[in-house]
Write a protein that holds these residues in place. Structure first.
Motif, PDB file in Angstrom:
ATOM      1  N   ASP A 170       0.651  -1.176  -0.074  1.00 27.61           N
ATOM      2  CA  ASP A 170       0.106   0.108  -0.117  1.00 27.61           C
ATOM      3  C   ASP A 170       0.806   1.351  -0.186  1.00 27.61           C
ATOM      4  O   ASP A 170       2.139   0.996  -0.177  1.00 27.61           O
ATOM      5  CB  ASP A 170      -0.865   0.141   1.296  1.00 27.61           C
ATOM      6  N   GLN A 257      -4.839  -2.628  -5.840  1.00 30.00           N
ATOM      7  CA  GLN A 257      -4.759  -1.432  -5.277  1.00 30.00           C
ATOM      8  C   GLN A 257      -6.391  -1.003  -4.946  1.00 30.00           C
ATOM      9  O   GLN A 257      -6.940  -0.137  -4.236  1.00 30.00           O
ATOM     10  CB  GLN A 257      -4.036  -0.259  -5.921  1.00 30.00           C
ATOM     11  N   THR A 261     -11.892  -3.974   0.374  1.00 28.55           N
ATOM     12  CA  THR A 261     -11.289  -4.361   1.804  1.00 28.55           C
ATOM     13  C   THR A 261     -12.257  -5.008   2.646  1.00 28.55           C
ATOM     14  O   THR A 261     -13.498  -4.520   2.557  1.00 28.55           O
ATOM     15  CB  THR A 261     -10.662  -3.321   2.280  1.00 28.55           C
TER      16      THR A 261
END
Length: 262
Positions: A170, A257, A261
C-alpha cells in the motif's frame, strides 16, 4: 516476486548467481523450477568450485523453491536466510501457497520443498555481508553486499527492466520501499544484480537501476492516487514504463490497489 507464466522469458521471475569464495562458492537464491535449478547446478559443477552456502534474500518462493535440486547436487551445502526471513519462507510452503505456484508452473516445481534455516552471525565466509533493508516487494527483505567485487545482490529491492511486484503493498509500504532503495544506494555498488531482470541485462549501472526503481514506485503511487480504476493505473504506467517486461505483474499489482477491503 514478479509473476509470469511458464514459457515467458527466463529471468523475469527470479535470478540466482554464484559467487566464488575462499575454498568454495556461495549462491544467492535458487530459482524456482526443476529445469532452472538443474541448469544452475550444472553451471556450478562446471566452475570446479564446491558450493558451501545458498543465501536466500527474502521469503518469496520464486527465490528458493529450487533448493531441493541444488542441495541434492551439493549435499554439503546449507541454505540460510536472515532469522526474520525464515518464518515468511516457511509460510510459502503451505499447501494453498504451493498450489498457487503450481498453477503458474504446472508440473515444473521440485518435490519436497524446503525453507532456508536461520543464519547465525552477520557475515558469510568473511566476504559476503547480508544487509537488512526491511520493505521491498515483501517485508522483511535483504540484500547481500560483496565488497571485494564492489557489488550488491539486490534480491527484489530493485528491479531491472521488469514491472515491479506491488500487489502486496500500500502507500505506506511503498514509502518504506523507497527507504530500502536509499539503504541500497548508500552501499554505492558499481554492479547491482537483481532478482528480476531480462536475460543479458546491464548490471553495471547500479545507480541507474536504483533510480529507475525509485521512479517506478513514485509513478505507481501517483497513478493510484489520481486513477479511478486498475485500468487507469495500467495505462499510466505503460505510458511511463511500457518498455518493462512481465506486464502480468503490472496488471495484478494495479488490480490489488482497488480490491475490496474486508
Amino acid at each position: 516476486m514478479g509473476h509470469r507464466r511458464a514459457g515467458d522469458l527466463a529471468g523475469q521471475y527470479g535470478d540466482a548467481r554464484p559467487r566464488a569464495a575462499r575454498g568454495g562458492a556461495g549462491l544467492f537464491d535458487a530459482l524456482i523450477t526443476v529445469e532452472e535449478a538443474r541448469r544452475l547446478a550444472g553451471f556450478l559443477r562446471a566452475t570446479g568450485k564446491t558450493l558451501t552456502t545458498v543465501y536466500v534474500t527474502h521469503g518469496h518462493a520464486d527465490h528458493f523453491l529450487g533448493l531441493p535440486v541444488v542441495l541434492e547436487a551439493f549435499p554439503e551445502a546449507e541454505a540460510v536466510a536472515l532469522p526474520e526471513v525464515v518464518p515468511h519462507a516457511e509460510g510459502q510452503l503451505t499447501a494453498p501457497v504451493l498450489a498457487y505456484w503450481g498453477s503458474l508452473f504446472p508440473g515444473a516445481l521440485p518435490v519436497g520443498p524446503v525453507a532456508p534455516r536461520a543464519l547465525t552471525g552477520e557475515v558469510i565466509d568473511l566476504e559476503l555481508r547480508p544487509v537488512r533493508v526491511g520493505q521491498s516487494d515483501t517485508d522483511p527483505s535483504s540484500v547481500l553486499h560483496v565488497p571485494d567485487f564492489d557489488a550488491v545482490v539486490g534480491g527484489d529491492v530493485a528491479y531491472n527492466g521488469i514491472h515491479m511486484w506491488l500487489a502486496q503493498t500500500d502507500s505506506r509500504a511503498r514509502e518504506r520501499w523507497l527507504g530500502a532503495l536509499d539503504t541500497l544506494a548508500a552501499l554505492r555498488p558499481a554492479r547491482l544484480v537483481v532478482g528480476h531482470q531480462p536475460p543479458g541485462a546491464d548490471e553495471g549501472d547500479a545507480a541507474g537501476i536504483i533510480d529507475a526503481s525509485r521512479w517506478y514506485l513514485t509513478d505507481f503511487e501517483a497513478a493510484v492516487r489520481v486513477g479511478g480504476s486498475a485500468g487507469d493505473v495500467v495505462r499510466a504506467m505503460n505510458a511511463a514504463h511500457g518498455g518493462r517486461g512481465n506486464p502480468y505483474t503490472l496488471h495484478v499489482s494495479a488490480a490489488a490497489q482497488f480490491a475490496p477491503t474486508a
